[in-house]
Design a protein around this motif. Sequence first.
Motif, PDB file in Angstrom:
ATOM      1  N   ASN A 357       0.128  -7.396 -14.348  1.00 18.60           N
ATOM      2  CA  ASN A 357       1.276  -7.947 -13.627  1.00 18.60           C
ATOM      3  C   ASN A 357       1.485  -7.307 -12.265  1.00 18.60           C
ATOM      4  N   ILE A 358       0.436  -6.708 -11.692  1.00 21.64           N
ATOM      5  CA  ILE A 358       0.528  -6.082 -10.374  1.00 21.64           C
ATOM      6  C   ILE A 358      -0.497  -6.726  -9.455  1.00 21.64           C
ATOM      7  N   ALA A 359      -0.076  -7.093  -8.251  1.00 20.40           N
ATOM      8  CA  ALA A 359      -0.973  -7.601  -7.209  1.00 20.40           C
ATOM      9  C   ALA A 359      -0.467  -7.055  -5.884  1.00 20.40           C
ATOM     10  N   THR A 360      -0.874  -5.823  -5.547  1.00 16.06           N
ATOM     11  CA  THR A 360      -0.356  -5.114  -4.395  1.00 16.06           C
ATOM     12  C   THR A 360      -1.484  -4.747  -3.445  1.00 16.06           C
ATOM     13  N   ASN A 361      -1.238  -4.945  -2.162  1.00 19.28           N
ATOM     14  CA  ASN A 361      -2.104  -4.432  -1.107  1.00 19.28           C
ATOM     15  C   ASN A 361      -1.354  -3.299  -0.410  1.00 19.28           C
ATOM     16  N   LEU A 362      -1.817  -2.070  -0.577  1.00 22.74           N
ATOM     17  CA  LEU A 362      -1.134  -0.892  -0.040  1.00 22.74           C
ATOM     18  C   LEU A 362      -1.870  -0.403   1.201  1.00 22.74           C
ATOM     19  N   ARG A 363      -1.206  -0.453   2.352  1.00 19.36           N
ATOM     20  CA  ARG A 363      -1.791   0.050   3.593  1.00 19.36           C
ATOM     21  C   ARG A 363      -1.620   1.561   3.656  1.00 19.36           C
ATOM     22  N   VAL A 364      -2.702   2.268   3.954  1.00 19.48           N
ATOM     23  CA  VAL A 364      -2.669   3.731   4.004  1.00 19.48           C
ATOM     24  C   VAL A 364      -3.295   4.187   5.322  1.00 19.48           C
ATOM     25  N   GLN A 365      -2.599   5.065   6.034  1.00 20.04           N
ATOM     26  CA  GLN A 365      -3.124   5.687   7.248  1.00 20.04           C
ATOM     27  C   GLN A 365      -2.802   7.174   7.201  1.00 20.04           C
TER      28      GLN A 365
END
Length: 827
Positions: A357-365
């Motif tokens: 139940n998770i569909a996440t795009n996590l931006r990391v810098q």
Amino acid sequence: MNPTPLLTLLGLTTLLPCVPALTCQSRTTQTMKTVSELPFKWTAGRRRCQAGEGCQDTLMLIANGPQVNVLVVKDCTTAEDQEALVTQHRAGPGLSVVSYTHVCRNKDFCNSMQSTEVLGTLPTPAVPGPVRCPLCLSSSLCDNAPEQACPEGHTHCYSGTLRLRSEEVISNLRVRGCLPEPGCNLLNGTQRIGPIDVSEDCRSALGPQILDCYSGTIETIIKVSDLHLGWTMHWQTCAADEGCFENVMLIDNGQQVNLLVNKGCTVAENQNPEVTRHLEGPGIAITSYAQVCRQKDFCNDYSTTNALWTPPPAPGPGTLHCPFCIAKFGCENAKQRVCPAGLTHCYQGVFKFRGGNIATNLRVQGCVRQPGCNLINGPVKLGPIDLSEDCTYLAVKILRCQKGTLETIMNVTDLPFQWKAGRTKCKVGEGCQDTLMMIQNGHQVSLVLTKGCTTTSDHEVSITKHRTSPGFSFISYTHVCSRKNYCNELSTTAPLWVPPPVAVPGTLHCPLCLSTSGCENVPKQVCPAGNTHCYNGVLRLRGGNIATRLNVWGCMPQPGCDLLNGTQEIGPVHVSEDCNPQSDTLTCHKGVLVKFGRDLSKNPVEWTASEEQICVAGELCQETLLLIDVGHHSLLLGSKGCTEAGTQDITGVTHNSLPPGMVVASYFRFCSDSDLCNSARLSSELLDTFPQSAGPAPGHLQCPACVQFSGSCNNSELVACAQGTSHCYSGNIELTGGGLSGTVSIQGCMASSSKLLLSKNKTIGIFSVNEELARDTSASSPVSPNGVAPGCHGQRCVLKRWDIATTLEMKEPGGREPSSLSVSIAA
């Protein structure tokens, strides 16, 4: 008249009126003993209660042969006074259940019970009879319990689970033993003992023992300084072959931390608790925790970041500057910061979480030691969640895609058919998608089209013939692309449609219908040769902004309910089939929203539900949104689902309070015009109704400001109120309904002369509400501009305390609210 409420600026501690309050003994203990170890004695701590609360003692003793389970709960309570009472719920020999309850207010520490001696003695051992049963009393499983002789007169073997639930206790007790009668009634109808709800489940007698597991998902981004964190979760009952799983992951870039927690039931094999340090700091650090267990109920009980996160060593600053960001959206303008010494490269990438139940795009810098896109060294599996890394997203420009939906039924002779779509700007990393379905039944054809942005990976055009029976066909077209703007350019049915050959008529006659409204009284028609059975079913299409219920009657070459040939997903659309439909039932979006943040009264947030619910006949769909904004913090509570019959179709907005004071407003909709009609996707359904005006100028009044759901407003931040406010507010709203239950504690600036925020309203959409003032706000003493607060004048003042009890919450040490929290639950 109530005494004047007081504030102290030393610790920003909120105080109740200066009235006496009790101090009670406080302890919760559950332990397993043998009969020879009784009486069992204990000591307890102390707790200062709220004004008006009393002290309570609860002791529950369950004996099964030589084993004894002892449960002790001592604390403050709002229950009415009750004389000490010993209750024999079931007398031995064999299994026995006895309890002691007491509520008092006559003096401090009046809940002074400290031994099982108050229950008297257990029944004496009885003469053994001829029946033998397994004997077990355990919080673990009882699969291999040894058999023992039952007392004379006991003729049946008992196998069940006692569920004990309260704010302090979540426990399952496995019981096997001897009873003088059959049935699942060990408790003789008892449902509550003191503050503890008790229930009984004997399903384990029919097969493998079924586990209860902690269940829920948390995704939130917090400051590194806000660690360590703890959490509590709801629970669920698993299937017979399932165990409990839990996965926790921290992604830390030195400034912020993304926390992911996922718990529930699983068919996966057992896995010992394991902490994996995928990447060490300083700079970006990634750590995960995983476990799968079956040894007892609630074995997935990891509830803190303590074992995962330790402050990394603090090297001096280096010379490299990199942008720092962890966010689901909006890293394009990340601030540059100095990297720790020894870090030589800037990292920017996207972590994709998919599954569970998770569909996440996590931006990391942030800063790293070496170049490349390999922070996690390839894909990682976190229980049901797949984690992958992609460093091309942030370098790709934002796409524009064609967007739109089409749902229509037409005559075959009207094909091919053309359309023109709208346009939209996608989020970073998204591509464009085209999905078209054509369902042909005799001379009719249903077209279902959805176009827009997607997070799905690119794939070439795919045309699938799901069924091509004579007289009936189901064909789909799917395409995902990111090579250029508006690449999802399908605009005609021509790629899918070839006129079928004229079918030879057979001898079978069936009703023929393809409709979204109904198929009553349709005439029978001759089926093509080769068709031997009549079909009657409903196709449901959900997803991609599509919500269609298609009634299908026609001819099939075989019996059964398999029109789709096993197809379940077509692009973003979920397809399902029902050959026993209830025409008077609705399908509704289902889910709850609990979101803390800043400026939620100005910036809309996503408000969707991942599940669907088939209602009882006559029920309607509902969606309700409640916004409370006290200035520097905001709370959104939302609910979607079915609601009871008798409610009328209606949409409404209520503004209970607007600037210059706190914002308290709500939106609700009850509808029955179509499946999934409770389809609002953003909180702008409410925000767009607010009047547009410039922010009011600051005034001289200062008030504590806080909003918490099922939490406390201790140590509230002091804020300057706007001009036009007249006094400070402090109160609580008891809220139930729509899958949510808890107390909303509120403090802030009030512009109205009224004491109440909700003006005595008892309902907000699906929510039942009851507002109570925490103190007499008409006599409240605002803090003076020079920062000096009134004193207690020698009287004893009682610290305000609210017990925390919620199905899913985030807690920080000291009771502070998280800087940002968004939780989504399937009720």
